[in-house]
Scaffold this motif. Sequence first.
Motif, mmCIF file in Angstrom:
data_model
loop_
_atom_site.group_PDB
_atom_site.id
_atom_site.type_symbol
_atom_site.label_atom_id
_atom_site.label_comp_id
_atom_site.label_asym_id
_atom_site.label_seq_id
_atom_site.Cartn_x
_atom_site.Cartn_y
_atom_site.Cartn_z
ATOM 1 N N ASP A 27 0.849 -1.184 0.000
ATOM 2 C CA ASP A 27 0.000 0.000 0.000
ATOM 3 C C ASP A 27 0.891 1.242 0.000
ATOM 4 O O ASP A 27 1.732 1.407 0.880
ATOM 5 C CB ASP A 27 -0.901 -0.013 1.244
ATOM 6 C CG ASP A 27 -2.014 1.021 1.127
ATOM 7 O OD1 ASP A 27 -1.737 2.154 0.661
ATOM 8 O OD2 ASP A 27 -3.151 0.690 1.493
ATOM 9 N N LEU A 28 0.720 2.084 -0.983
ATOM 10 C CA LEU A 28 1.597 3.245 -1.121
ATOM 11 C C LEU A 28 1.388 4.265 -0.002
ATOM 12 O O LEU A 28 2.206 5.169 0.151
ATOM 13 C CB LEU A 28 1.388 3.900 -2.494
ATOM 14 C CG LEU A 28 1.870 3.032 -3.670
ATOM 15 C CD1 LEU A 28 1.384 3.607 -5.006
ATOM 16 C CD2 LEU A 28 3.397 2.917 -3.674
ATOM 17 N N ARG A 29 0.346 4.113 0.776
ATOM 18 C CA ARG A 29 0.194 5.003 1.926
ATOM 19 C C ARG A 29 1.270 4.752 2.972
ATOM 20 O O ARG A 29 1.419 5.519 3.925
ATOM 21 C CB ARG A 29 -1.210 4.838 2.541
ATOM 22 C CG ARG A 29 -2.300 5.459 1.667
ATOM 23 C CD ARG A 29 -3.677 5.206 2.218
ATOM 24 N NE ARG A 29 -3.977 3.776 2.239
ATOM 25 C CZ ARG A 29 -5.152 3.247 2.573
ATOM 26 N NH1 ARG A 29 -6.148 4.058 2.917
ATOM 27 N NH2 ARG A 29 -5.339 1.950 2.558
ATOM 28 N N LEU B 257 1.018 7.281 -5.864
ATOM 29 C CA LEU B 257 0.238 7.590 -4.666
ATOM 30 C C LEU B 257 -0.626 8.829 -4.911
ATOM 31 O O LEU B 257 -1.797 8.882 -4.499
ATOM 32 C CB LEU B 257 1.175 7.816 -3.475
ATOM 33 C CG LEU B 257 0.500 8.288 -2.178
ATOM 34 C CD1 LEU B 257 -0.540 7.288 -1.689
ATOM 35 C CD2 LEU B 257 1.560 8.543 -1.086
ATOM 36 N N ALA C 52 -3.563 7.914 -7.089
ATOM 37 C CA ALA C 52 -4.563 7.180 -6.306
ATOM 38 C C ALA C 52 -5.298 8.114 -5.343
ATOM 39 O O ALA C 52 -6.493 7.942 -5.089
ATOM 40 C CB ALA C 52 -3.886 6.040 -5.536
ATOM 41 N N SER C 53 -4.591 9.120 -4.830
ATOM 42 C CA SER C 53 -5.243 10.076 -3.920
ATOM 43 C C SER C 53 -6.287 10.896 -4.670
ATOM 44 O O SER C 53 -7.349 11.208 -4.131
ATOM 45 C CB SER C 53 -4.204 11.027 -3.314
ATOM 46 O OG SER C 53 -3.195 10.302 -2.664
ATOM 47 N N PRO D 256 -9.465 7.860 -6.163
ATOM 48 C CA PRO D 256 -9.403 6.759 -5.186
ATOM 49 C C PRO D 256 -9.994 5.451 -5.702
ATOM 50 O O PRO D 256 -9.644 4.380 -5.196
ATOM 51 C CB PRO D 256 -10.215 7.272 -4.002
ATOM 52 C CG PRO D 256 -10.455 8.725 -4.249
ATOM 53 C CD PRO D 256 -10.235 9.013 -5.688
ATOM 54 N N LEU E 229 -2.349 -0.727 -10.414
ATOM 55 C CA LEU E 229 -2.834 -0.147 -9.152
ATOM 56 C C LEU E 229 -4.205 -0.692 -8.815
ATOM 57 O O LEU E 229 -5.003 -0.998 -9.699
ATOM 58 C CB LEU E 229 -2.988 1.372 -9.294
ATOM 59 C CG LEU E 229 -1.798 2.295 -9.138
ATOM 60 C CD1 LEU E 229 -2.313 3.728 -9.024
ATOM 61 C CD2 LEU E 229 -0.958 1.925 -7.919
ATOM 62 N N THR F 112 -4.823 2.677 -3.594
ATOM 63 C CA THR F 112 -3.459 3.066 -3.233
ATOM 64 C C THR F 112 -2.510 1.863 -3.199
ATOM 65 O O THR F 112 -1.342 1.996 -2.838
ATOM 66 C CB THR F 112 -3.419 3.747 -1.844
ATOM 67 O OG1 THR F 112 -4.016 2.862 -0.895
ATOM 68 C CG2 THR F 112 -4.175 5.070 -1.871
ATOM 69 N N ARG F 113 -3.011 0.711 -3.603
ATOM 70 C CA ARG F 113 -2.194 -0.495 -3.565
ATOM 71 C C ARG F 113 -1.508 -0.709 -4.919
ATOM 72 O O ARG F 113 -2.153 -0.685 -5.964
ATOM 73 C CB ARG F 113 -3.101 -1.684 -3.245
ATOM 74 C CG ARG F 113 -2.369 -2.979 -2.995
ATOM 75 C CD ARG F 113 -3.331 -4.048 -2.478
ATOM 76 N NE ARG F 113 -2.686 -5.340 -2.466
ATOM 77 C CZ ARG F 113 -1.844 -5.738 -1.510
ATOM 78 N NH1 ARG F 113 -1.593 -4.947 -0.490
ATOM 79 N NH2 ARG F 113 -1.258 -6.921 -1.584
ATOM 80 N N GLY G 104 1.034 13.311 -4.331
ATOM 81 C CA GLY G 104 1.725 12.197 -3.686
ATOM 82 C C GLY G 104 2.593 12.659 -2.528
ATOM 83 O O GLY G 104 2.607 12.050 -1.448
ATOM 84 N N ALA H 202 0.258 13.569 0.312
ATOM 85 C CA ALA H 202 -0.290 12.385 0.986
ATOM 86 C C ALA H 202 0.773 11.694 1.824
ATOM 87 O O ALA H 202 0.516 11.261 2.955
ATOM 88 C CB ALA H 202 -0.864 11.420 -0.056
#
Lengths: 307, 307
Positions: B91-93, B135, B138-139, B142, B160, B163-164, B298, B301
């Motif tokens: 997870d890119l978070r 990221l 994805a932000s 979503p 993707l 966020t994965r 990115g 985030a």
Amino acid sequence: MSLTESVAWVGVDWGTSNLRAWGIGGSGAVVARADSDQGMGKLARAQFPQALGAALGQMQLQAGPLDVVICGMAGARQGWIEAPYLEAPTDLRLLGQGAVSPDMPDERFRVSILPGVCQRQGGENVMRGEETQLLGLASLNPDYAGLVCMPGTHSKWARLDGTRIEHFSTAMTGEMFALLKSQSVLRHSLNGPLDGPGQDEGFVAGARDGLDNPAGLLGQLFTVRAASLLSGQAPDWCAGYLSGLLIGTEIAASRNEISTDPVPLIGSDKLCALYMRVLHMAGASGRLVDSTEVVLAGLTAARASIA
Amino acid sequence: MSLTESVAWVGVDWGTSNLRAWGIGGSGAVVARADSDQGMGKLARAQFPQALGAALGQMQLQAGPLDVVICGMAGARQGWIEAPYLEAPTDLRLLGQGAVSPDMPDERFRVSILPGVCQRQGGENVMRGEETQLLGLASLNPDYAGLVCMPGTHSKWARLDGTRIEHFSTAMTGEMFALLKSQSVLRHSLNGPLDGPGQDEGFVAGARDGLDNPAGLLGQLFTVRAASLLSGQAPDWCAGYLSGLLIGTEIAASRNEISTDPVPLIGSDKLCALYMRVLHMAGASGRLVDSTEVVLAGLTAARASIA
């Protein structure tokens, strides 16, 4: 080779980076040899006669006029004099008839330059030099029909039927290896001794990836970098992988055309051994052909039909 | 952009060849910008603080300590300080949690360098910088699940799911184009004006050949040379063909993974337009994503989760 026999005619393979000349005695045996780094790429048009004269000057020649038969890049548009291409499909026995004669100040020498072969249908392509080797191969193996592979900077794959060339292609495998090894981001992974024990393992892994997924070459190349960063693969493994990947990808592209006959391989022994190995991995086989033997047989066969 | 708002934190994309820094105001808007050619590739380890300081010195900064969040090659082993990779799938978070802090002599700045992402299963691979753009994408989107294409010197293709990041690959397309254009035998066919009217026709022909036969790349490259020798194709056509062939080959390799959703394209506008066109030829579609917007999203985030 007789030390006393003098040279009756001379065959020359004049490529981009060097010149190889063989003096042939009346018996047909090679009785003299001259090599030079004066390849076509280094010479202006006016310098060709002198470069040839220097090579011939190293040989003990017969009196009287002497045939000099040249194949290769000397006949390119940027060479000594352009020898217009034969167009494939064609019979390679026509090479002699297509020869052109450049001006040679030293009148002892009757110089002929053989044409290359081009292909306009089924994929534009050109060769200069390989066609003479193919004629030689066909002269020595009159019944062979099938693919011939000529590994090198620009590997040629030709489909022969006797002396007839049906189709050919060119793979920029060797040049790609050299560029990627020294000029690309992969050079960071090949910066060290390349001949170590990991080379063989890398070669097999790369060849397998190339054979299994030839359409993925652009992506698989980066594996070299990732493998050194993530798995700590050493330069020898990386060099082997890169070489195997490129050769595997090249062979996969021709795989469907390869029959059960061994594919004749014409090129340096070291490179041909690698191709032989990958052919074997692909469920096919290869056989080494002496490249000097076939170029001499080709020059001899072509000379017989020069006008 | 307010002329009076001062910089509350700084985001930096620090690549191999240059550095781009954005000063972000308290409102979240970009209020300052600094670019520099002091890329990671030009700097010894000890030179990073000064290079960053020089970029920050161009901005009107708030008093007090300031966060500086960096993505890209500055975190490579050969960079300022190594920021160990996250491993995909991931997870890119988690990027913010993986950030490392190099020594920065000027204590006003709290510097964090984000990790890259590596992949050990399903094809070893690495990225540094693109993960932050992903990221950001994805932000901003979503719900997106599917492939993302990031054309460039080393094009990245990532799968993707929110966020994965599930999987990614790297195609050396841009670097190959540059090498082949200037260092290979093909340079003789690209030696002249490349922006002429034939470029477009060549591009379409090359893209078609690449899409139709991606496994034949090593052979199709030589078509460039043959086309200029036999058909007199000019440098503009040859440059277009080479570009189209490489991009077509790259896209064909991922074709089976492309769904009916448009593929987000992150990169220079010019290059993304070419990819969009070839995606269309392949029966797919693309959509341009603003690369600055996603890298800023990115960095923003990731900053929220830096320890």
